[in-house]
Design an enzyme around this catalytic site. Structure first.
Site, short mmCIF file in Angstrom:
data_model
loop_
_atom_site.label_atom_id
_atom_site.label_comp_id
_atom_site.label_asym_id
_atom_site.label_seq_id
_atom_site.Cartn_x
_atom_site.Cartn_y
_atom_site.Cartn_z
N GLU A 81 -3.25 7.59 -4.33
CA GLU A 81 -3.31 6.34 -3.56
C GLU A 81 -3.12 5.17 -4.53
OE1 GLU A 81 -6.01 4.70 0.02
OE2 GLU A 81 -7.09 4.93 -1.87
N TYR A 87 0.85 -1.19 0.00
CA TYR A 87 0.00 0.00 0.00
C TYR A 87 0.88 1.24 0.00
CZ TYR A 87 -3.12 3.72 1.51
OH TYR A 87 -3.81 4.89 1.58
#
Length: 396
Positions: free
Chosen positions: A206, A118
């Site tokens: 993101e 992530y």
């Protein structure tokens, strides 16, 4: 301004961020042609079909499928295009899928184990610094990682005047447990990602997941970008990427009339001039026992026409049970706003919900008199307490 995955990846690619090859498709036939192209260009024999909507959690909602043949590409594209995709980030009605992104398969055998990471970059407004957040446990359950194993969430703070430093990229790659070629590729990836964040004036990037392939390549397997609206004048090419189909129709209409409108879930509509006063007005509504149904700033120089358009937009929300107009007459005169309220009431026709108008500042008394003498079902107030008391009264 939110962007689709395929748009985000096209921007990232321009800044040197490695992304899988993919093609946008609006129909199942286009999806098949996209898969055939990718098969020839990359040699892949599997494909990922991804719904393109402004919402996360698409995989959990059935909006991401792995196709193991061209025929499966056709079947999955037919299933996804036209569906209403419900995810944890949509309403219960979901979002209509109008297009899919057909992408090459990046899960293939190799000398090392692939992994999902992530990574996001965002602005910490309180500190005035940029935060790069990352975790070796990326994928669909990143929220659970944050709750259950917060020690696996790392952050790197970047001073925007100095920029991302080489030692920070090395630290990130080390904390992710990468070695040798994967380590070097991650360092390059992070530099390119930060360059994309700065260069596009993004407020958020993101990537979930950043994918380490079995042969140690680092790719942006997914991508979400939000561009700062205030910087779009510097990026005409990005402004054209705005997808109005993905936005609330009422908010789109408000933009056409230069109104700052955000729909909320309450029962009291509010119309205010100035963002600070709008926030205070929403507090008043909460304290009086109601819930704000919207944020609506008509601007410091509100005209009668803009006030009327503001009323029309608020009244489109069936949940609104009362409207509070809270105007401070600094640049704008209160009597002008009051005349706008009266004209709007007459032009729109019968309004079956209470309207409370609080005026303070330049020509406030003249404005109040206009409201009181209009013969319309409009309650006027001068002080904040009067307005709050009236909201409480009309909601009973």
């Amino acid at each position: 301004m939110n962007l689709h995955e395929y748009q985000s990846k096209s921007i990232l690619k321009q800044y040197g961020v490695p992304v899988p090859e993919g093609v946008l498709a609006h129909t199942e036939e286009e999806a098949v042609k996209a898969a055939e192209y990718l098969q020839g260009a990359t040699g892949t024999d599997k494909f990922v079909i991804k719904a393109q909507v402004h919402a996360g959690g698409r995989g959990k909602g059935g909006g991401v499928k792995i196709a193991r043949s061209i025929e499966e590409v056709r079947d999955y594209a037919a299933q996804i295009i036209g569906m209403r995709l419900v995810t944890p980030q949509t309403s219960k009605e979901g979002k209509l899928v109008r297009k899919v992104y057909v992408e090459q398969n990046i899960y293939y055998p190799g000398p090392t184990q692939p992994s999902e990471i992530y990574m996001s970059i965002l602005l910490d407004r309180q500190k005035g610094h940029i935060i790069l957040m990352y975790s070796p446990r990326g994928g669909m359950d990143i929220e659970a990682v944050s709750e259950e194993t917060p020690e696996l969430i790392f952050t790197e703070e970047i001073d925007p005047q100095i920029g991302l430093q080489a030692f920070q990229t090395r630290k990130i790659a080390f904390n992710l447990g990468l070695k040798e070629e994967a380590y070097k590729n991650m360092v390059k990836f992070v530099f390119a990602l930060y360059k994309a964040y700065e260069g596009s004036d993004a407020s958020l990037i993101e990537i979930n997941p950043v994918f380490k392939t079995s042969d140690n390549k680092i790719l942006a397997a997914d991508a979400k970008m939000v561009i700062d609206n205030n910087a779009l004048f510097r990026h005409a090419e990005l402004a054209t990427m705005r997808d109005l189909d993905e936005e609330d129709p009422t908010e789109v209409e408000a933009t056409r009339h230069d109104l700052n409108y955000v729909k909320l879930n309450g029962n009291v509509g509010c119309m205010v001039n100035g963002a600070g006063l709008a926030m205070a007005t929403m507090d008043i509504i909460k304290l009086s026992g109601g819930d704000p149904a919207n944020f609506l700033d008509v601007g410091g120089s509100a005209s009668a026409k803009r006030v009327e358009e503001g009323f029309r937009i608020i009244l489109k929300d069936p949940a609104v049970k009362a409207i509070l107009v809270n105007i401070f007459g600094g640049i704008v005169r209160c009597d002008r706003v009051a005349q706008g309220v009266v004209d709007a009431y007459k032009n729109i026709g019968e309004i079956n919900i209470p309207i409370i108008v609080r005026l303070q500042g330049t020509n406030a008394e003249e404005g109040k008199k206009l409201i009181d003498d209009s013969g319309l079902k409009v309650h006027s107030a001068i002080t904040l307490k009067e307005a709050a008391d009236l909201v409480t009264h009309v909601l009973k």
